[in-house]
Design a protein around this motif. Structure first.
Motif, PDB file in Angstrom:
ATOM      1  N   THR A   9      23.849  39.352  36.974  1.00  0.00           N
ATOM      2  CA  THR A   9      24.577  38.127  37.322  1.00  0.00           C
ATOM      3  C   THR A   9      23.805  36.904  36.831  1.00  0.00           C
ATOM      4  N   THR A  48      28.133  33.067  42.145  1.00  0.00           N
ATOM      5  CA  THR A  48      27.602  32.796  40.803  1.00  0.00           C
ATOM      6  C   THR A  48      28.703  32.826  39.740  1.00  0.00           C
ATOM      7  N   PHE A  49      29.654  33.728  39.877  1.00  0.00           N
ATOM      8  CA  PHE A  49      30.740  33.820  38.899  1.00  0.00           C
ATOM      9  C   PHE A  49      31.862  32.815  39.165  1.00  0.00           C
ATOM     10  N   PHE A  56      32.374  40.977  36.033  1.00  0.00           N
ATOM     11  CA  PHE A  56      32.422  40.567  37.437  1.00  0.00           C
ATOM     12  C   PHE A  56      33.003  41.694  38.294  1.00  0.00           C
ATOM     13  N   ARG A 112      21.982  41.686  40.767  1.00  0.00           N
ATOM     14  CA  ARG A 112      21.583  40.263  40.795  1.00  0.00           C
ATOM     15  C   ARG A 112      21.067  39.815  39.434  1.00  0.00           C
ATOM     16  N   VAL A 163      27.147  37.543  43.771  1.00  0.00           N
ATOM     17  CA  VAL A 163      27.937  37.736  42.548  1.00  0.00           C
ATOM     18  C   VAL A 163      29.149  36.806  42.569  1.00  0.00           C
TER      19      VAL A 163
END
Length: 178
Positions: A146, A90-91, A169, A143, A87
């Protein structure tokens, strides 16, 4: 200049061609021109369009593999460390040159096995996430949520807005800690 950094420059040039001109204008000639090298120079590093696209996907996959693995290893709490790393990266730690993600779109258009490096990586991550000490279904949902945000932005379908994105998030990270 090292051979590896030249290869990465070529990958960046290829991703810029896809970003600026679209997948179907990704040719070896266009990439060589964008990279400021001869077509022969390009062919030395990537002997075909398929090899070039595979290189883009592999480079992106390796970058994310390293970031997520490092984040997970540095997490002091074992339970949920992989999903939190996934997470977080990816963010907040995506590949610096956003255009490189267009390699994934090009790969899908060029050949079915061009996406293999990222497919293998997702399989690895899914195994780690499901054995992360939290409910595997919950971890998978985190997941997928995300991925959904990331893909909707990659495809320029929907941009959720910074405030809402930060709230999502935070919620996903909270769930990964429960």
């Amino acid at each position: 200049m090292g051979r590896n950094s030249r290869k990465i420059e070529i990958l960046h040039a290829a991703s810029k061609v896809v970003s600026d001109q679209g997948i179907f204008n990704l040719t070896l000639e266009a990439v060589a021109k964008e990279a400021g090298i001869s077509k022969g120079g390009l062919l030395y590093h990537y002997p075909s369009k398929e090899a070039l696209v595979h290189g883009m996907v592999e480079h992106l996959a390796n970058n994310y593999r390293e970031k997520i693995s490092n984040n997970a290893e540095n997490d002091p709490i074992d339970k949920g460390k992989w999903i939190r790393a996934y997470v977080d990266v990816t963010f907040n730690q995506t590949y610096q040159n956003k255009n490189m993600h267009y390699g994934l779109l090009a790969a899908k258009a060029v050949s079915t096995n061009s996406l293999d490096p990222i497919r293998e990586l997702y399989s690895e991550w899914q195994r780690e996430i499901e054995h992360d000490g939290i409910d595997p279904v919950k971890a998978s949902i985190i997941r997928l949520a995300t991925d959904g945000i990331w893909l909707s932005e990659l495809f320029d379908i929907y941009h959720i807005g910074e405030d809402k994105k930060k709230a999502i998030f935070k919620k996903l990270k909270d769930w990964a800690n429960e």
